[in-house]
Design a protein around this motif. Structure first.
Motif, short mmCIF file in Angstrom:
data_model
loop_
_atom_site.label_atom_id
_atom_site.label_comp_id
_atom_site.label_asym_id
_atom_site.label_seq_id
_atom_site.Cartn_x
_atom_site.Cartn_y
_atom_site.Cartn_z
N ASP A 90 39.29 40.89 45.20
CA ASP A 90 39.27 39.93 46.31
C ASP A 90 39.20 38.44 45.70
O ASP A 90 39.75 37.68 45.97
N ARG A 91 38.57 38.47 44.40
CA ARG A 91 38.57 37.41 43.61
C ARG A 91 39.77 36.63 43.06
O ARG A 91 39.67 35.26 42.93
N PHE A 92 40.77 37.53 42.96
CA PHE A 92 41.96 37.35 42.20
C PHE A 92 43.10 37.11 43.15
O PHE A 92 44.43 37.45 42.63
N GLY A 93 42.88 37.00 44.38
CA GLY A 93 44.22 36.77 45.48
C GLY A 93 45.22 35.71 45.14
O GLY A 93 46.17 35.97 45.57
N ASN A 94 44.53 34.86 44.37
CA ASN A 94 45.58 33.62 44.07
C ASN A 94 46.16 33.48 42.49
O ASN A 94 46.59 32.55 42.24
N VAL A 95 45.82 34.62 41.95
CA VAL A 95 46.17 34.68 40.57
C VAL A 95 47.40 35.50 40.13
O VAL A 95 47.40 36.58 40.64
N THR A 96 48.35 34.90 39.35
CA THR A 96 49.45 35.90 38.95
C THR A 96 49.53 35.70 37.43
O THR A 96 48.96 34.58 36.83
N PHE A 97 50.25 36.50 36.78
CA PHE A 97 50.60 36.49 35.40
C PHE A 97 52.27 36.36 35.29
O PHE A 97 52.91 37.34 35.99
#
Length: 361
Positions: A272-279
């Protein structure tokens, strides 16, 4: 970016946007060839409609590059591809040939304030502003084709003022941060605090973040990611954050796998902490990358989740976009379903309307 995506070629990618500045990087740069054409037959895959990492130098930066490439802070000449005057029309022609509808352009204005420019130029802030303004104008010159990220050096005194200047500019999608080029250090508390303040301002302004995260530390990896996750990323809140080159600087090597592995552990522990993170997968491998390295990367992609990865080229450093996406990209041993997820992944910040919507009250 270009050739031989081993650790040495990773140094090339770093050096092209002024990263390590080592003799190894310069040697690799001397071997650069573009464009690169791969002749192997490509399996069918979903079309890439958005390229999430591309560059076109502004006139201000092209004028600046001779000084920069001859700087006392560099070792040897800049690779030719780095100084070539590609135009927006050149990029659009490549996009059309590859079926790419939209590209996210990362301004290279941050080069003007790179510590590798020695002695520093008094006019550097003006060059930075001119480069970012020129890049922003591309959004209106070519409606719908480009999302624009202004360039900043996050540890310089101009970083927050530059963000403030463009905070309510409806042409601008986000900011591009290049840690290595800026010689920022994730093990220096003062640098970390400055980076955190940039992320906090991105949250207040809605400016999406694209960060080339790898530092110049030879043992870069998990410990740096842990600092980033603890002290920097939370400041962005729900603002989109895209991490370039799968947390490396191009190529697959031990430090890149260590860094991406640390992200995998954190994401597995709290998705849930990384919903706005992409690589982005810009220039992480090429036609010569070893199978073992590709397998190691694919394993981490699966652990993190293909939905967190986006297609990217690092234009112009990967050669022709059509060859890159059709023939180089499929070398990563993912399933067709996993590739479809990545190649069609278009997060909210890809939208033509994102730049306008982020500044609404």
């Amino acid at each position: 970016m270009i050739l031989g995506f081993s650790a040495r070629a990773g140094l090339l990618i770093a050096s092209l946007f002024v990263t390590a500045g080592t003799a190894a990087a310069e040697t690799a740069g001397a071997e650069t060839r573009t464009p690169s054409t791969v002749t192997a037959d490509a399996p069918p895959h979903a079309a890439v409609t958005v390229d999430h990492h591309a560059h076109v130098h502004s006139p201000a930066i092209l004028d600046f590059l001779p000084k920069y490439c001859g700087s006392e802070g560099r070792i040897g000449p800049c690779p030719e591809v780095f100084t070539r005057a590609y135009s927006p029309e050149d990029l659009i022609a490549e996009m059309d040939a590859a079926g790419v509808a939209r590209s996210l352009i990362m301004s290279t204005g941050y080069l003007a304030e790179s510590p590798m420019m020695q002695p520093p130029l008094p006019e550097a802030p003006g060059i930075l502003r001119a480069a970012n303004e020129w890049s922003a104008a591309l959004a209106t010159r070519y409606p719908g084709r480009f999302g624009i990220y202004i360039g900043i050096n996050p540890v310089s005194s101009s970083a927050l003022p530059e963000m403030a200047h463009f905070a309510r500019d409806p042409r601008v999608t986000g900011i591009k941060i290049h840690i290595t080029n800026s010689d920022a250090n994730l093990r220096d508390p003062q640098n970390v605090a400055k980076l955190a303040s940039v992320f906090e301002m991105s949250h207040r302004t809605g400016l999406a973040v694209m960060i080339h995260m790898r530092t110049r530390a030879e043992d870069y990896g998990a410990r740096d990611v842990e600092t980033f996750l603890r002290d920097v990323l939370p400041q962005a809140g729900d603002t989109p954050v895209q991490i370039a080159h799968a947390a490396g600087w191009g190529g697959i090597d031990g430090p890149t796998l260590s860094a991406l592995g640390a992200f995998a552990e954190a994401i597995e522990a709290d998705r849930d902490r990384f919903g706005n993170v992409t690589f982005d997968l810009a220039a992480v491998w090429d036609e010569d990358t070893a199978a073992d390295d590709l397998e190691a990367l694919a394993t981490l992609v699966r652990r993190i989740g293909p939905e967190h990865f986006v297609a990217a080229s690092d234009f112009p450093f990967g050669g022709h976009l059509a060859d890159y996406y059709a023939k180089v990209y499929p070398r990563l041993p993912l399933t067709d379903a996993e590739w479809t997820t990545i190649r069609t992944n278009t997060p909210d910040y890809d939208s033509v309307d994102y730049a306008k919507e982020r500044i609404r009250p």
